[in-house]
Scaffold this active site. Sequence first.
Site, PDB file in Angstrom:
ATOM      1  N   SER A  69      40.362  55.399  45.579  1.00  0.00           N
ATOM      2  CA  SER A  69      40.478  54.760  44.262  1.00  0.00           C
ATOM      3  C   SER A  69      41.901  54.294  43.980  1.00  0.00           C
ATOM      4  O   SER A  69      42.154  53.676  42.944  1.00  0.00           O
ATOM      5  CB  SER A  69      40.002  55.722  43.167  1.00  0.00           C
TER       6      SER A  69
ATOM      7  N   ASN B  50      39.786  67.084  38.587  1.00  0.00           N
ATOM      8  CA  ASN B  50      38.754  66.786  37.588  1.00  0.00           C
ATOM      9  C   ASN B  50      39.296  66.839  36.162  1.00  0.00           C
ATOM     10  O   ASN B  50      39.051  65.938  35.360  1.00  0.00           O
ATOM     11  CB  ASN B  50      37.576  67.744  37.746  1.00  0.00           C
TER      12      ASN B  50
ATOM     13  N   THR C 236      22.958  28.140   7.507  1.00  0.00           N
ATOM     14  CA  THR C 236      22.007  29.175   7.914  1.00  0.00           C
ATOM     15  C   THR C 236      21.045  28.457   8.852  1.00  0.00           C
ATOM     16  O   THR C 236      20.706  27.287   8.623  1.00  0.00           O
ATOM     17  CB  THR C 236      21.246  29.796   6.714  1.00  0.00           C
ATOM     18  N   HIS C 237      20.675  29.117   9.913  1.00  0.00           N
ATOM     19  CA  HIS C 237      19.868  28.478  10.966  1.00  0.00           C
ATOM     20  C   HIS C 237      20.567  27.238  11.533  1.00  0.00           C
ATOM     21  O   HIS C 237      19.903  26.317  12.009  1.00  0.00           O
ATOM     22  CB  HIS C 237      18.479  28.083  10.460  1.00  0.00           C
TER      23      HIS C 237
ATOM     24  N   SER D 257      39.724  16.459  31.675  1.00  0.00           N
ATOM     25  CA  SER D 257      38.727  16.361  32.735  1.00  0.00           C
ATOM     26  C   SER D 257      39.342  15.625  33.909  1.00  0.00           C
ATOM     27  O   SER D 257      40.180  14.739  33.733  1.00  0.00           O
ATOM     28  CB  SER D 257      37.513  15.602  32.198  1.00  0.00           C
TER      29      SER D 257
ATOM     30  N   LYS E 252      38.599  13.129  27.851  1.00  0.00           N
ATOM     31  CA  LYS E 252      38.121  14.473  27.483  1.00  0.00           C
ATOM     32  C   LYS E 252      39.235  15.406  27.024  1.00  0.00           C
ATOM     33  O   LYS E 252      40.362  15.351  27.475  1.00  0.00           O
ATOM     34  CB  LYS E 252      37.390  15.120  28.676  1.00  0.00           C
TER      35      LYS E 252
ATOM     36  N   GLU F 282      35.698  28.388  25.009  1.00  0.00           N
ATOM     37  CA  GLU F 282      34.499  28.571  25.851  1.00  0.00           C
ATOM     38  C   GLU F 282      34.600  29.844  26.690  1.00  0.00           C
ATOM     39  O   GLU F 282      33.638  30.597  26.835  1.00  0.00           O
ATOM     40  CB  GLU F 282      34.328  27.370  26.792  1.00  0.00           C
TER      41      GLU F 282
ATOM     42  N   TYR G 118      31.492  67.644  36.896  1.00  0.00           N
ATOM     43  CA  TYR G 118      32.048  66.430  37.487  1.00  0.00           C
ATOM     44  C   TYR G 118      31.173  65.916  38.628  1.00  0.00           C
ATOM     45  O   TYR G 118      30.685  66.689  39.455  1.00  0.00           O
ATOM     46  CB  TYR G 118      33.469  66.702  38.016  1.00  0.00           C
TER      47      TYR G 118
ATOM     48  N   GLN H 207      34.071  58.291  38.944  1.00  0.00           N
ATOM     49  CA  GLN H 207      35.182  57.442  39.369  1.00  0.00           C
ATOM     50  C   GLN H 207      34.909  55.965  39.044  1.00  0.00           C
ATOM     51  O   GLN H 207      35.835  55.169  38.928  1.00  0.00           O
ATOM     52  CB  GLN H 207      35.420  57.621  40.872  1.00  0.00           C
TER      53      GLN H 207
HETATM   54  N1  ARG Z   1      39.411  59.585  41.763  1.00  0.00           N
HETATM   55  C1  ARG Z   1      38.658  60.581  41.072  1.00  0.00           C
HETATM   56  C2  ARG Z   1      38.031  60.014  39.784  1.00  0.00           C
HETATM   57  O1  ARG Z   1      38.479  59.015  39.357  1.00  0.00           O
HETATM   58  C3  ARG Z   1      39.561  61.731  40.721  1.00  0.00           C
HETATM   59  C4  ARG Z   1      38.849  63.006  40.614  1.00  0.00           C
HETATM   60  C5  ARG Z   1      38.395  63.421  41.948  1.00  0.00           C
HETATM   61  N2  ARG Z   1      37.778  64.695  41.908  1.00  0.00           N
HETATM   62  C6  ARG Z   1      37.095  65.168  42.938  1.00  0.00           C
HETATM   63  N3  ARG Z   1      36.565  66.343  42.802  1.00  0.00           N
HETATM   64  N4  ARG Z   1      36.935  64.504  44.049  1.00  0.00           N
HETATM   65  O2  ARG Z   1      37.124  60.555  39.241  1.00  0.00           O
END
Ligand code: ARG
Length: 525
Positions: A93, A178, A223-224, A345, A351, A358, A385, A390
């Site tokens: 991550s 965690n 409205t509408h 454009s 344009k 948008e 957890y 993640q």
């Molecule tokens: N990268 C993990 C997350 O965002 C961190 C926690 C990881 N915990 C674990 N027990 N592997 O949740």
Amino acid sequence: MSPAPRACRSDLEGSHEALEPTRDSVQLGRAAARPGRTGGRRARGEPSGIPEAARAGREIIGGGSKERCDVAQTWGGRFREGTDDALVRINDSLPFDRRLIRHDIRGSVAHAHMLGRTGILEASEAEALIEGLEALLVEVDAGREIEGAEDVHSWVEAELTRRLGPVGGKLHTARSRNDQVATDLRLFLRDEIGAVLEDVRFLARTLVERAGEHIDVILPSYTHLQRAQPVLLAHHWLAYVEMLARDEGRLRDALDRMDECPLGAGAATGTGFPVDREGTARDLGFSRVARNSLDAVASRDFVLETLSALAILTTNLSRLADELVLWSTTEFSFVRLSDAVTTGSSIMPQKRNPDGAELVRAKAARVSGHLTAMLGVMKGLPLAYDKDLQEDKEGLFDALDTTRDSLAILERCIAGLEADTVRMAQACRGGFLLATELADALTRTGMPFREAHEVVGRAVLVAEERGVDLPDLSLDALREICPEIDESVAASLDVRAAIAARDHVGGTAPERVREEIEAWTARLA
Ligand code: ARG
């Protein structure tokens, strides 16, 4: 042994024994020693900046397992074989959670203070950790590259251990990733939501300012999407200010509820060390500690709440954006958007496209998509957890960025737009916008409203046949339709009178709108 996340320890140690953990071995050190992938780590991602040889990995253990020598991670002791490349790709991550680096370091500094304060670590050890973390923060602020670890938490610990030696590995005492990540994300959101709130208020202030300028400008309300009744443009702008104020309230509610510190919850059930949770919470500016360790590490409803608030906010922005698109068409021509928020454009030289508005309109879908995705992730997740959690980050980060961009673009649109007041006034004619006024005036003579509605409906039919609007019908023509219509009833067919008549809280009478502008100006100061 300090960890060397990007170097192969095998070159130095070369034996299986050397890989056995010793009392002083740092878990991060195991990263270099644990079996790992065979390379190709970022095959589908960005270039890692890691030398090819290191990326390729090195075989050091018999039995076909490989060493993953380029990446710091906090586990590995109980594994014999390497992680599959595909898992690495979705498991790592760091490419996105490095955005949490400052909050991660902050949380770690508070944790280290607590470890020293409670005697869980020697005071000198805690001090060394804190100094190391602070030095690392300085490097990060100076642009230090953050790569070569499984996640941001492992990276910090690896860097710390690289600097301090084995004591770096003591930082994680009485803590789990965690409770750490649950804390980081709350700290991060506190800052990020604060920034969104500033942007919300900036747009709201601009709308209020423009309302002040447009207090005399009248246009049809719809409205509408059919012309309904005349309204002040100022009143229209303030409708969005009301929405933004509620958006602000939702974000503040979310902040209030997430204002509790998970640290101390450990992996799931708390920790056997004598931690001072209240002290850590106070150090990090939390109002309270999370009261249940399972909930503390497993819950992401604060992410869901943030995403909901952002999804509603961007949906509100999308409505304003859509009106700007509509109003800047040749057909409407109510507003002209500035060059800064429009584009041309490549083929049609004439344009002037409202791309900014948008895209704001479209981006709302993306934000609510992130909310939907996260609801899907959370649904059915067992306590506590799970790695699924993640997945909370990328969508959340994107939702925050997208919301802030949308707020900024819309602010520019509103600040720079020119209202075509003549077109707006013209649009108030020819659409029977005063039909309600005539019916109300007849109702004031004692006629039941339902009957008055019917009478005016007939008048509209007559006017339509003659190709004129109600105020263009003569008093005689009106009398012919209904003898109760006298001069005073017919006088109701006046745009300014219709506006002024709505003289109550929430109405479009100029005095009332002026009061609202004053109140908002004070509130947003
Ligand atoms: N990268 C993990 C997350 O965002 C961190 C926690 C990881 N915990 C674990 N027990 N592997 O949740």
